[in-house]
Structure formats: C-alpha cells, structure tokens
Design an enzyme around this catalytic site. Structure first.
Site, mmCIF file in Angstrom:
data_model
loop_
_atom_site.group_PDB
_atom_site.id
_atom_site.type_symbol
_atom_site.label_atom_id
_atom_site.label_comp_id
_atom_site.label_asym_id
_atom_site.label_seq_id
_atom_site.Cartn_x
_atom_site.Cartn_y
_atom_site.Cartn_z
ATOM 1 C CG HIS A 157 -6.560 -8.070 -11.289
ATOM 2 N ND1 HIS A 157 -5.374 -8.640 -11.681
ATOM 3 C CD2 HIS A 157 -7.063 -8.870 -10.319
ATOM 4 C CE1 HIS A 157 -5.174 -9.741 -10.979
ATOM 5 N NE2 HIS A 157 -6.179 -9.905 -10.147
ATOM 6 C CB CYS A 217 -1.345 -4.692 1.143
ATOM 7 S SG CYS A 217 0.062 -5.575 1.884
ATOM 8 C CG HIS A 242 -8.383 14.585 4.621
ATOM 9 N ND1 HIS A 242 -7.601 15.440 5.383
ATOM 10 C CD2 HIS A 242 -9.662 15.005 4.779
ATOM 11 C CE1 HIS A 242 -8.390 16.327 5.975
ATOM 12 N NE2 HIS A 242 -9.637 16.090 5.623
ATOM 13 C CG HIS A 263 7.634 6.643 13.106
ATOM 14 N ND1 HIS A 263 7.265 6.828 14.434
ATOM 15 C CD2 HIS A 263 8.997 6.771 13.083
ATOM 16 C CE1 HIS A 263 8.324 7.053 15.163
ATOM 17 N NE2 HIS A 263 9.406 7.039 14.378
ATOM 18 C CG ASN A 309 2.959 -3.210 5.240
ATOM 19 O OD1 ASN A 309 1.741 -3.214 5.319
ATOM 20 N ND2 ASN A 309 3.608 -3.590 4.137
ATOM 21 C CG HIS A 339 -0.526 -0.183 1.382
ATOM 22 N ND1 HIS A 339 -0.803 -0.697 2.637
ATOM 23 C CD2 HIS A 339 0.422 -1.004 0.847
ATOM 24 C CE1 HIS A 339 -0.075 -1.775 2.840
ATOM 25 N NE2 HIS A 339 0.677 -1.974 1.777
#
Length: 470
Positions: free
Chosen positions: A276, A197, A360, A393, A397, A364
């Site tokens: 990573h 993702c 802001h 909502h 995802n 994820h």
C-alpha cells in the site's frame, strides 16, 4: 563372651546386609520414581510443544474451483457501435468523441467486449435500479456456476466476501447474495468497496485470514465491478478513459481449508503480499472518483499512473522475492545490492528472473500500457503475458475479476499441470499492488465450459498497435 560374639556375628552377617539391601531398595525406588516422573514431564512437554506447533502452523488454504461470467451476446459492443453511440450522445462534443476513438484504437480491446444493457440506451441509464439489475445478473450467474461446479449447497458456505469498488448500495451486495441463496443466519458477510482493481486479491487475503481462524470452513469470494451507474457523461479526458476500457465481468471462487472436499481442489494458496503506497500523495491521488467542472462524476486517471504502478510493483516484488525465488537468484540480487552500497550507487541493480519461480503469470488486464510496463519491468517474454493480452482483447478491463479470466485462459489452453505455480498481480486505487501465489495441486484440463469455451480455439490473436475502424 561367646554369646556376645555370636550376636555381633549375626548382626554383621544378617542385619547389616539387610539394612544395606533395604537402603538400596529405597534408593532404587526413589530413582525409579524420579525417572518415571521425568519421563512423564518429558512426554507432557513434548506433547505441549507438538500441540503448540500444530496450532501455530498456518492452515492450508485451497481453491476448490471458480467461475467467470460469460456476458450475453446482446451486450456486445463492437468499436463501430461504441463510436456511433458516442456521437449520438449530446453531452459529448467532437473533441471528446475523437479522443475516445484514439483510445479505443490503441487500447488492445477486441470487437467482442460487453457493456451492461443500461449502457446501450440513448442516453445511458445511470440509475440505482439499473445498477442493482446488473449486480444481480452478473453476481448470481457466477455464484450459481461455482456452486454447481463444486457441488456445494449455499447453506454450507460459512463466509461470503464481495468486492466491488464503485457500487455500494444499501442493503449491500453481500446482503443480496445472502438473501438470494437463503444462507444461514450465522454466515459471516463482508462487503469491500472503494479498493479498485486489486480488491480481488484483498478479498482472497480476507478469506485466507478467516480460514486460519476457523477449521473446516468454506468461504465464497465474489469479485466484480458494476458499470451501470458509473458511466461518465462528461468531456474531461482523464475521466473518459474508464468508459473506453472497462467492460462487464465477474468471478466467484470457493476457498476452503479442507484438503478433502466433494470436488478435489485445484490450487493451494502459498503467499499473499500486499503493498500500500497511500502514504505518498501522488500515489494516493493517481486514481480518484470526483466531479468534473460540469458536475459530472467520473473516475480520473492521472498521467503519473504508470510511474506510480512501477514503484508499487518494485516494492511488492522486494517483499515477495525472498519467498519464491530460488537461492541462486536471491544471491545475485544480494550481491548487486551490496555492490551498489559498498562500491558505487551507479552499479546496475539486478532484477531477478521471476520466470524461474513461476510457471504462469496473471497480470491485471488494466490496459495495454499496464501489460507493456509489467512485461518490461519483469523482463517477461510475450508468451508469459499472453493470458493477460488475450483477456484484455476478448473481455476488456473487467477490474478485479480479470485475473480469474486469465487463469481460465491458461486452463482452457491445457497448460496448467500439477505442481505449476501461478503469480497473480493486481493494481488498484490507493495506490495498491497486491500479489497472490498459487500452486496447482492436480492436473487441470479444459473444463469444456467457462468464459473461453466458445472462442479459445481462435486465440491467441495478433493485436496490432493501432486498430483503424473509422
């Protein structure tokens, strides 16, 4: 004697001054020549230094505009529909159905999330053909929209980067884009897969590096996840989670190093920080694609996922903090660090207030637990994670594209102003935590279209801890 005296007087009065004048002239000429040479050398050195500075200075990278997929209403999957479907699938037993119900009740998803058409069949059609159809539907839709928004012709795109973690057909998805839009034969094409993702920020970083090398370029970045061939038809609980959380989504963005474009750019990319943690076995194995005991392929999510994500986040913010935090926050962090080393290891660590660095946050939308953990770890207020919760909502995802849905939510609410800074945070298998920092370069109003056009007036909504729908 008088003649000799007159000759000496002549030499003294005429020849010697002339010789002195000649010597002075030669000396002055030499000095002027040396000064001229010195001036030329100095000018050349200054020009070389200036050229070296200009060539070594990073080129600015701008986000001209972006577009997010608005799934068709026919793809909508309310909870009742999802559970009815699950009960009718013979490969699920009662326990696995009940488990999915409990996950959905606590997921933070709403009733309007969407699944691809192939997943609506009984049983779901997990075919390569269905995957290609879904890929063409979602990718071509967002590319059409972003090209229209930026008034760009596909032939003017210099590079294309597509990231999709689980669907890697041949020809690749980026080849599908090049073929569909009849792009130039020298277009640079990159296809990223298997990176989870957080791959959306990796794709942006690849585009950034290309734009550092080539001037006056446009790079098209496409982020999505194709669900059709990756539906899990088994009973392993760790592999049932993605069925419950992942939904249709895609985003396309156009990046450029041109400060002057047909459509004025919206944002400038300031920083990309990639962490990573794959050298650590628990991190490497916390999200894996594998076969269950019955031979069904699925994505397994480890119970250590949140702990691993927290460690990756701490490592990432250690790197990004000095780049973005004001001096006061950095000094407090340094004092706490020195106190822990010099006084006592029990000295409480200082967590910087990132709300002083960013206006802001786009976190994820991997699930309610992910958003809760980041809100707690970064000491954010409910309003700071509103975009993430509402995206989860409304759309579920959507993997790497979720960050763009969140950015679109902030814009749709009219909250984005010139000079505002945005922090995007993505997590992905491997395990990776990646950050991107953007600065808004012009006031951005509600575009009137986009994924939130028809529903933003209903948001934000209250999302209860448990939703009962049985």
């Amino acid at each position: 004697m008088r003649g000799v005296s007159d000759a000496g007087r002549l030499a003294r009065n005429i020849l010697i001054p002339a010789a002195i004048a000649a010597a002075a002239y030669l000396l002055l000429s030499s000095v002027l020549i040396n000064q001229t040479l010195l001036l030329l050398l100095s000018t050349s050195a200054a020009a070389c230094c200036g050229a070296a500075f200009l060539l070594s200075r990073p080129r600015p990278v701008y986000l001209v505009d972006y577009a997010c997929l608005r799934p068709l209403q026919t793809c909508r999957v309310p909870f009742a529909t999802y559970m009815e479907h699950a009960r009718m699938c013979e490969f699920f037993d009662e326990k696995s159905v009940e488990f999915q119900m409990r996950i959905l009740e606590r997921s933070g998803l709403g009733e309007e999330t969407c699944l691809p058409p192939a997943n609506h069949y009984l049983p779901p059609q997990k075919t390569m053909e269905g995957g290609r159809w879904e890929a063409e539907m979602v990718v071509f839709s967002v590319v059409d929209e972003v090209l229209a928004r930026t008034k760009m012709e596909a032939k003017n795109v210099d590079a294309v980067v597509v990231n999709c973690s689980l669907f890697a057909p041949t020809p690749s998805m980026v080849d599908m884009v090049v073929n569909r839009y009849k792009m130039r034969s020298n277009v640079r094409a990159y296809n990223l897969s298997g990176m989870g993702c957080s791959a959306g920020i990796i794709a942006v970083d690849l585009a950034r590096q290309l734009l550092q090398v080539h001037s006056n370029w446009y790079v098209l970045v496409i982020s999505t996840e194709i669900l059709t061939p990756n539906y899990y038809a088994g009973r392993s609980r760790s592999m049932l989670l993605p069925n419950c959380l992942f939904r249709m989504g895609a985003a396309a963005s156009l990046l450029s190093n041109r400060s002057s474009t047909v459509v004025p750019p919206k944002y400038r990319l300031l920083h990309v920080v990639r962490t990573h943690c794959g050298a650590h076995d628990p991190s490497f194995l916390c999200v894996t694609q594998a076969e269950d005991p019955a031979g069904q392929i699925g994505i397994s999510l480890s119970k250590d996922l949140m702990s691993v994500a927290g460690d990756a986040l701490r490592s990432n913010i250690t790197t990004i903090g000095p780049l973005v935090l004001p001096a006061s926050e950095q000094l407090r962090f340094l004092f706490a660090l020195l106190a822990r080393r010099a006084i006592s290891s029990s000295w409480p660590p200082y967590l910087p207030d990132f709300r002083k660095a960013f206006d802001h946050f786009c976190i994820h939308a991997g699930g309610r637990a992910v958003i809760d953990e980041l809100q707690r770890s970064l000491r954010l207020k409910p309003g700071d994670v509103e975009a993430s919760r509402m995206t989860l909502h409304r759309f579920g995802n959507t993997s790497s594209s979720s960050l763009w849905y969140e950015l679109s939510y902030i814009e749709a609410k009219g909250r984005m102003k010139k000079g505002d800074r945005v922090w995007m945070i993505g997590f992905g298998s491997g395990f990776k935590c990646n950050s991107a920092v953007w600065r808004c370069v012009r006031d951005v109003g509600f575009p009137g279209d986009g994924p939130w056009a028809e529903c933003v007036h209903r948001y934000p909504v209250h999302v209860p801890e448990i939703v009962s729908f049985a």
